[in-house]
Design an enzyme around this catalytic site. Structure first.
Site, short mmCIF file in Angstrom:
data_model
loop_
_atom_site.label_atom_id
_atom_site.label_comp_id
_atom_site.label_asym_id
_atom_site.label_seq_id
_atom_site.Cartn_x
_atom_site.Cartn_y
_atom_site.Cartn_z
CG ASP A 180 -2.21 -0.70 1.05
OD1 ASP A 180 -2.59 -0.75 -0.11
OD2 ASP A 180 -2.77 -1.36 2.10
CG MET A 181 2.54 2.41 3.23
SD MET A 181 3.13 2.87 4.65
CE MET A 181 3.29 4.48 4.73
#
Length: 410
Positions: A180-181
């Site tokens: 996600d990052m």
């Protein structure tokens, strides 16, 4: 002083983490970010505990007036409007907004933008110069169309879990939502590249990022296929045998990370251990040989470090002999580090709902010599920019805004 992306307007259709982190980065660099959610809120992150309310930060049920600390962190430097894209008039308003924007960023589930009529082709017809950035779990079309792209699912499919953890233990999830990052970092790079291209040619384009692609690209850096073919274990826990000695070792009051793969560092480490003769031992005289006997080296180091405090190990290795060594810090220590707070890597969240309650948020770890950049605007309440955007930017009349509100279009 203007910020690097001053004058760039971003239409933000993101939810959860991967998309909002990307638009947060753009906002921190000075872009005007207009975040779009359905009336009533459509991002599940708004219901993530802990919550901030009259009683401070708590992990109980969300009550009226409570806001998610997650949203206070990810929602900074963004304006907030409400718009129902399931209504034809809502879609028409979004396309009007797209004509006024330079960038659109979205991370909706596969097929959702097409179903809503706000996919790249539809938006490009309204604004051919727009940079349209899409973050998907597995790409679009997805090779796994029935699988939801949650971070742990992407980690599992990427191979990263298989190379993380103890040698004899199970595959291990990263301690952070790495898929996600990392994906939004690539997406922002793509957006900036597309804006440069548009500046030269006047052409907009779509930027597409897959979370799985991003993690697979990182995995390929270590040549795990070659090592597997040579019969070497994929997981090595807290050690990196190819660079032995390289790992995390127990101290009497915690743990220390030590790196001593260069000849000088290794000789200094052996001197501290009281075993300088091992530098000439054929088992340890070269990096290739040390890789084959990493377990023996690590056992020698651990037997020495466990008898000393972490600070004593750091003093004897780093301070006295310049061997890279550091104490393993806790998250609480890192988030309170005055150096990191000064650099802006982490920041104290500011919001009226927080009052005197302290909470730490993500900072912008990019520093420009001439243009200030940081997340310095608190998260906006849902729909708080409706008047500014619809009345000022799009020029809607009061009666039209009232009608749209009554119809729950905005």
């Amino acid at each position: 002083m203007t910020r690097p992306l001053e004058g760039i307007r971003v239409l933000d259709l993101t939810v959860a983490l991967s998309g909002p982190y990307g638009s947060l980065l753009l906002g921190g660099m000075g872009a005007e970010v207009i975040r779009v959610e359905a009336p009533g809120g459509s991002d599940l992150a708004r219901t993530n505990p802990p919550f901030v309310g009259a009683e401070g930060i708590h992990f109980g049920a969300q009550r009226d007036g409570d806001v998610s600390l997650t949203n206070l962190n990810r929602g900074r430097n963004k304006k907030s409007i409400t718009l129902d894209l399931k209504q034809p008039e809502g879609r028409a308003l979004l396309l009007r907004l797209a004509r006024e924007c330079d960038v659109l960023i979205e991370n909706m589930s596969e097929g959702t933008t097409a179903k809503l009529g706000v996919d790249y082709e539809c938006v490009r017809a309204a604004n051919p110069k727009i940079v349209y950035a899409s973050i998907k779990a597995f790409g679009e079309p997805s090779p796994m169309p029935h699988l939801k792209g949650m971070d742990i699912i992407v980690q599992a499919l990427s191979g990263i879990m298989e190379v993380t953890g103890e040698r004899d233990g199970p595959p291990t999830r990263w301690g952070l939502p790495i898929a996600d990052m990392v994906a939004p970092l690539y997406a922002v790079n793509g957006i900036l590249g597309a804006l440069i291209h548009r500046g030269r040619t006047g052409e907009g384009q779509q930027v597409m990022v897959s979370m799985l692609d991003c993690l697979a690209s990182l995995l390929a850096e270590e040549h795990f296929d070659t090592m597997a073919g040579a019969g070497l274990p994929l997981r090595s826990g807290n050690f990196h045998d190819r660079l032995a000695p390289f790992g995390v070792y127990p101290a009497s009051d915690g743990h220390v990370a030590i790196v001593a793969f260069s000849p000088d560092w290794f000789a200094s480490l052996l001197d501290v251990l009281g075993r300088p003769e091992l530098a000439e031992d054929p088992r340890y005289a070269s990096r290739g040989a040390r890789m084959q006997h990493a377990g023996d080296i690590n056992a020698l180091i651990a037997a020495w470090t466990c008898q000393r405090s972490a600070d004593a190990v750091v003093r004897e290795l780093l301070v006295e002999r310049a061997v890279p060594c550091a104490r393993v810090r806790t998250p609480r220590e890192v988030l309170a580090d005055p150096v990191l707070l000064q650099s802006g890597a982490v920041v104290r969240l500011a919001h009226p709902r927080l009052g005197d309650t302290e909470a730490t948020g993500m900072g912008l770890p990019i520093r420009f010599s001439r243009t200030p950049s940081q997340f310095d605007q608190p998260a906006a309440d849902l729909g708080s920019s409706n008047d500014e955007v619809y009345r000022t930017l799009l020029g809607l009349a009061d009666d039209e805004i009232a009608r749209l509100q009554a119809a729950r279009t905005i």
